[in-house]
Every structure is written in structure tokens, then in C-alpha cells.
Design a protein around this motif. Structure first.
Motif, PDB file in Angstrom:
ATOM      1  N   TYR A  62      17.119  63.578  20.447  1.00  6.85           N
ATOM      2  CA  TYR A  62      16.743  64.976  20.603  1.00  6.85           C
ATOM      3  C   TYR A  62      17.987  65.853  20.443  1.00  6.85           C
ATOM      4  O   TYR A  62      19.115  65.387  20.584  1.00  6.85           O
ATOM      5  CB  TYR A  62      16.145  65.210  21.994  1.00  6.85           C
TER       6      TYR A  62
ATOM      7  N   ARG B 175      15.356  62.877  26.440  1.00  2.00           N
ATOM      8  CA  ARG B 175      15.115  64.307  26.648  1.00  2.00           C
ATOM      9  C   ARG B 175      15.480  64.679  28.078  1.00  2.00           C
ATOM     10  O   ARG B 175      15.049  64.036  29.042  1.00  2.00           O
ATOM     11  CB  ARG B 175      13.642  64.625  26.387  1.00  2.00           C
TER      12      ARG B 175
ATOM     13  N   ARG C 221       7.029  64.327  18.331  1.00  9.76           N
ATOM     14  CA  ARG C 221       7.744  65.114  19.349  1.00  9.76           C
ATOM     15  C   ARG C 221       8.443  64.212  20.370  1.00  9.76           C
ATOM     16  O   ARG C 221       9.361  64.653  21.055  1.00  9.76           O
ATOM     17  CB  ARG C 221       6.759  66.035  20.076  1.00  9.76           C
ATOM     18  N   GLU C 222       8.001  62.961  20.484  1.00 11.38           N
ATOM     19  CA  GLU C 222       8.574  62.035  21.461  1.00 11.38           C
ATOM     20  C   GLU C 222       9.571  61.068  20.838  1.00 11.38           C
ATOM     21  O   GLU C 222      10.004  60.110  21.489  1.00 11.38           O
ATOM     22  CB  GLU C 222       7.445  61.245  22.138  1.00 11.38           C
TER      23      GLU C 222
ATOM     24  N   ASP D 254      14.560  70.730  24.689  1.00 17.16           N
ATOM     25  CA  ASP D 254      15.106  69.734  23.770  1.00 17.16           C
ATOM     26  C   ASP D 254      14.039  69.426  22.715  1.00 17.16           C
ATOM     27  O   ASP D 254      12.852  69.300  23.047  1.00 17.16           O
ATOM     28  CB  ASP D 254      15.469  68.446  24.511  1.00 17.16           C
ATOM     29  N   VAL D 255      14.454  69.302  21.478  1.00 19.56           N
ATOM     30  CA  VAL D 255      13.511  69.069  20.381  1.00 19.56           C
ATOM     31  C   VAL D 255      13.872  67.768  19.676  1.00 19.56           C
ATOM     32  O   VAL D 255      15.031  67.534  19.340  1.00 19.56           O
ATOM     33  CB  VAL D 255      13.536  70.235  19.363  1.00 19.56           C
ATOM     34  N   SER D 256      12.870  66.936  19.476  1.00 21.98           N
ATOM     35  CA  SER D 256      13.087  65.717  18.700  1.00 21.98           C
ATOM     36  C   SER D 256      13.547  66.078  17.288  1.00 21.98           C
ATOM     37  O   SER D 256      12.975  66.972  16.642  1.00 21.98           O
ATOM     38  CB  SER D 256      11.790  64.907  18.610  1.00 21.98           C
TER      39      SER D 256
ATOM     40  N   HIS E 222      18.545  73.229  15.760  1.00 12.78           N
ATOM     41  CA  HIS E 222      17.703  73.741  16.840  1.00 12.78           C
ATOM     42  C   HIS E 222      17.694  75.263  16.732  1.00 12.78           C
ATOM     43  O   HIS E 222      18.736  75.880  16.492  1.00 12.78           O
ATOM     44  CB  HIS E 222      18.280  73.300  18.183  1.00 12.78           C
TER      45      HIS E 222
ATOM     46  N   SER F  54      13.072  59.792  19.796  1.00 16.29           N
ATOM     47  CA  SER F  54      14.500  59.973  20.049  1.00 16.29           C
ATOM     48  C   SER F  54      15.255  59.796  18.729  1.00 16.29           C
ATOM     49  O   SER F  54      14.802  59.042  17.850  1.00 16.29           O
ATOM     50  CB  SER F  54      14.952  58.916  21.057  1.00 16.29           C
TER      51      SER F  54
END
Length: 415
Positions: free
Chosen positions: A56, A66, A51-52, A71-73, A354, A54
Motif C-alpha cells: 500500500y 495497511r 483494494r486488499e 492507505d491505497v493498494s 497517491h 499489498s
């Protein structure tokens, strides 16, 4: 036959997914694409490490940092496809009982903690087996479940230890890291093979089992397909860069505007190459007149090919070689390769987006590169955008927990 009316091969199976990062999540992604229901368990205090990652995607398009909560990775968007997401703090005292409830409802568990961690948390194979003797439990770790506890592995570490970095490149080059996370991708494929094999055995015995796959073992087994000691004993350069000289001519050659790959190992192909070069007489020259002679004089032959190919654009080199029946292809960048009409039509690469914000960029990622005559593949339209997104669907609707139970567990930080 209309495949759209057919089911996927693993429909009806349920997977409890304890995995994080890439190797484990790719294994469960494959199972999801083959039709299994995957329940992804994440720590409520941060969730999957991916999830962290980059970049995103979100309301501002694709960004390196983010900027908004939604925002979603893109890593998570890719690896979380087709999975239901629940939150569970495995260090909480109540977690072992909740895990047992999940396992009783399931067929498969997959985890990729370092060796010993799952047992210490109370979610290892013995705990799963006690809850469900038919469970298929797969442990995917860097060095195997029998390795000393605490040994952590990342793709680059496994590439280094496996010898793969000294399999590529020229003799005096520094080690070469393979540009795709090959260890992280290869070990999960073996994990899925193991899971499917164990399921077949369970059909006969009714009993589950533990599957143990190591990233180091998976990649080293691939490196070992070449006999390095034999090549060294024969005085053959085993390390390969743009070309493989023991198969010469075989490899990548420079053109005026790019690169081309070609294979002319066998006599018919070699003669075709020489004709394409406008130099059929090379086939009569003693240095190049047989396969062994071409290998012995690979440096000279490669120099001749490059001297020819560097004067022409890629498209013309490909045209000339194809006209003579020589296997060839332009060397493409990944962005172009993912849009190849053949892989797009077979859904071997797939678009992602997304769930709330469309992107102007064609975000394309891995599909399921398997075709069935009597089944289809693909991902359920579900994604855990937020941590614990499907807690109610799983804990309440599947396991029968009351809303009050769930609220109490969330208040205690268990979920």
C-alpha cells in the motif's frame, strides 16, 4: 501535428465496469486509456478485491500492511486510474433496476464473474440487452460463458491448464510459472479486440451483441502457436529454457556480471557471433557451418558461447556483438526496464501516485502501448479512492436520481 490538441479514439463511449481483481479491470483500464468513460461498479461492503492487495502507499510511504484508512493498494491505484467509481450491492432487489438505468446510458458492459453469476444476479447480457438493445456486453471468465456454473479461475490455474508451464524450462525441470500474470493480461486484450470489433459491426447494424472470452482459451491459443505434436514426432525438444535449441544459437547466455540475450539464427548473424567471440574459424567447423548443423549440435555450440561470455562483463559482450551486427541486449530487472527512456518517452510506462501523499519512490506502471497519428491516449484525472466516491456524479448528475433517492438507497445498503 500537436497531438495534445487531439482527442482520444474512444471518447464519447461509456463503459459500465462490473469487473474485479485483474483480468477484467485491465480490459476496462485499456478502454479508459483509449478515451472511454468507465464507470466502475463496486460492492459497498468491500469493493474490488484489488483494494486488499499489498503493498500500500499512503502517509507512511510504501508499506506491506495497511495502517491508515486512506492507505491505497498500489494494485488499485494502478487499475482504478481514469475510472469513476460507484457503489452498488448487486444482490439487493433494487440493484437490477439501477443496473438497467446505467446500461441505458452506456455503450459497453464488461464483467468477469465466473460463468452464470451475472445472470443469477440479474446483470447478465439478457438483462442488459432488454434495457439497451445496442449494448456491447463482454463476459471475460476462466473457461467461457458456456462453462458449468461456478468454475473459478486464477492466473496460476490457467497457466497450469494451458500447458504454458511446461513450455518453459529445461526438459527435466519442474513446471515453470511465468512471472507476470500472463493469462490475466492476455484475455483482456482479446476482450478489447472483441469489443472494438462489435462496435464496428454495430456501426453497420445498429445492434449490440454478447462477447465471450475465456482465459483458458486465450492463453492456450498462444501456446498452440507452436506445433508441439510435430516437434515431438521429429524428436525435437520442444520445451525451452534459457535457449531455444531448434533455432540455435538463440537465447540467454551467462556473463561475468549478468546475462545477455542474443540471436544468431541466420548465417550472417552466426558468422558475426563467431567473429565477436574471436573464433571466426568456428564458421568452417562442420558442426557449426550451417543452420541445420548448428541446431543438431546446439549443446556443444551453447557450451562454446557460454565459455566465452562468462569471461566478460555484459557491457563488453553487448559491445562486441553489436559491432558485428548480432542482435543482442542485456537481461534487465523489471525496475530498470520500466525506466527505459524509450518506453518512458512513449508513455508505455507511466508514473502513479497517491492523490494526497507524494512518494519518494518512482511508482511506475503500465501505460497504453499504442501510438496514433491522429489521436492521443491517456487517463482522465479521476480515481475511486474510496468505494462509491463518484455516486453523486453518476447517480444524481448522469442518471437524474435525487439526493433523497440516493440517501434512501444508501441507508438500505443498496449503494
Amino acid at each position: 501535428m500537436d497531438l495534445s490538441t487531439l482527442g482520444r479514439p474512444l471518447e464519447g463511449l461509456r463503459v459500465i465496469d462490473l469487473t474485479r481483481a485483474l483480468a477484467g479491470p485491465y480490459a476496462t483500464l485499456l478502454l479508459a486509456g483509449l478515451g472511454a468513460q468507465v464507470i466502475k461498479v463496486e460492492d459497498p461492503r468491500g469493493g474490488d478485491l484489488a483494494r486488499e492487495n499489498s503493498p500500500y502507499v499512503g502517509r507512511d510511504g510504501i508499506v506491506v500492511e495497511r495502517k491508515h484508512d486512506d492507505d491505497v493498494s498500489i494494485s488499485h491505484l494502478t487499475r482504478g486510474r481514469g475510472k469513476h467509481g460507484v457503489s452498488l450491492n448487486l444482490k439487493a432487489p433494487e440493484a437490477a433496476g439501477i443496473f438497467a438505468d446505467l446500461v441505458r446510458s452506456a455503450d459497453i458492459v464488461v464483467e468477469n464473474f465466473s460463468a452464470g453469476t451475472a445472470d443469477r444476479l440479474g446483470v447478465g447480457y439478457e438483462a442488459a440487452k432488454a434495457a439497451n438493445p445496442a449494448i456491447i456486453y463482454c463476459s471475460l471468465s476462466g473457461f467461457g460463458a458456456d462453462a458449468p456454473e461456478g468454475g473459478k479461475a486464477m492466473d496460476v490455474i490457467i497457466q497450469a491448464l494451458s500447458g504454458a508451464m511446461f513450455a518453459s524450462g529445461d526438459h527435466d525441470d519442474p513446471p515453470v510459472r511465468i512471472g507476470v500474470p500472463i493469462a490475466d493480461m492476455l484475455a483482456p486484450v482479446f476482450s478489447v479486440i472483441g469489443i472494438l470489433s462489435a462496435l464496428e459491426q454495430r456501426h453497420r447494424t445498429g445492434v449490440g451483441q454478447h462477447i465471450d472470452v475465456s482465459m483458458l482459451g486465450a492463453l492456450t491459443s498462444f501456446v498452440a502457436i507452436e506445433n508441439w505434436s510435430a516437434m515431438a514426432a521429429a524428436g525435437m525438444g520442444a520445451r525451452t529454457g534459457l535457449t531455444v535449441r531448434r533455432l540455435s544459437p538463440f537465447g540467454v547466455f551467462e556473463c561475468a556480471d549478468g546475462y545477455v540475450a542474443l540471436v544468431a539464427v541466420h548465417e550472417k548473424m552466426a558468422q558475426g557471433l563467431f567473429r565477436a567471440m574471436g573464433a571466426p574459424e568456428l564458421g568452417e567447423e562442420p558442426r557449426f557451418a550451417s543452420r541445420d548443423a548448428r541446431v543438431a549440435n546446439a549443446h556443444a555450440l551453447e557450451d562454446r558461447i557460454n565459455a566465452w561470455s562468462r569471461t566478460l562483463p555484459v557491457a563488453e559482450v553487448v559491445r562486441l556483438l553489436e559491432a558485428e551486427g548480432v542482435p543482442t541486449a542485456p537481461v534487465r530487472h523489471p525496475e530498470e526496464a520500466l525506466l527505459d527512456a524509450r518506453v518512458v518517452a512513449r508513455e508505455e510506462t507511466m508514473p502513479i501516485a497517491h492523490p494526497s501523499y507524494p512518494s519518494t519512490v518512482d511508482l511506475r506502471t503500465a501505460g497504453i502501448p499504442i501510438r496514433f497519428s491522429g489521436a492521443t491516449t491517456g487517463f482522465d484525472d479521476v480515481l475511486p479512492v474510496s468505494i462509491g466516491e463518484h455516486n453523486a456524479d453518476i447517480y444524481r448528475d448522469l442518471l437524474g436520481y435525487s439526493d433523497a433517492d440516493i440517501a434512501a438507497l444508501q441507508a438500505k445498503g443498496v449503494m
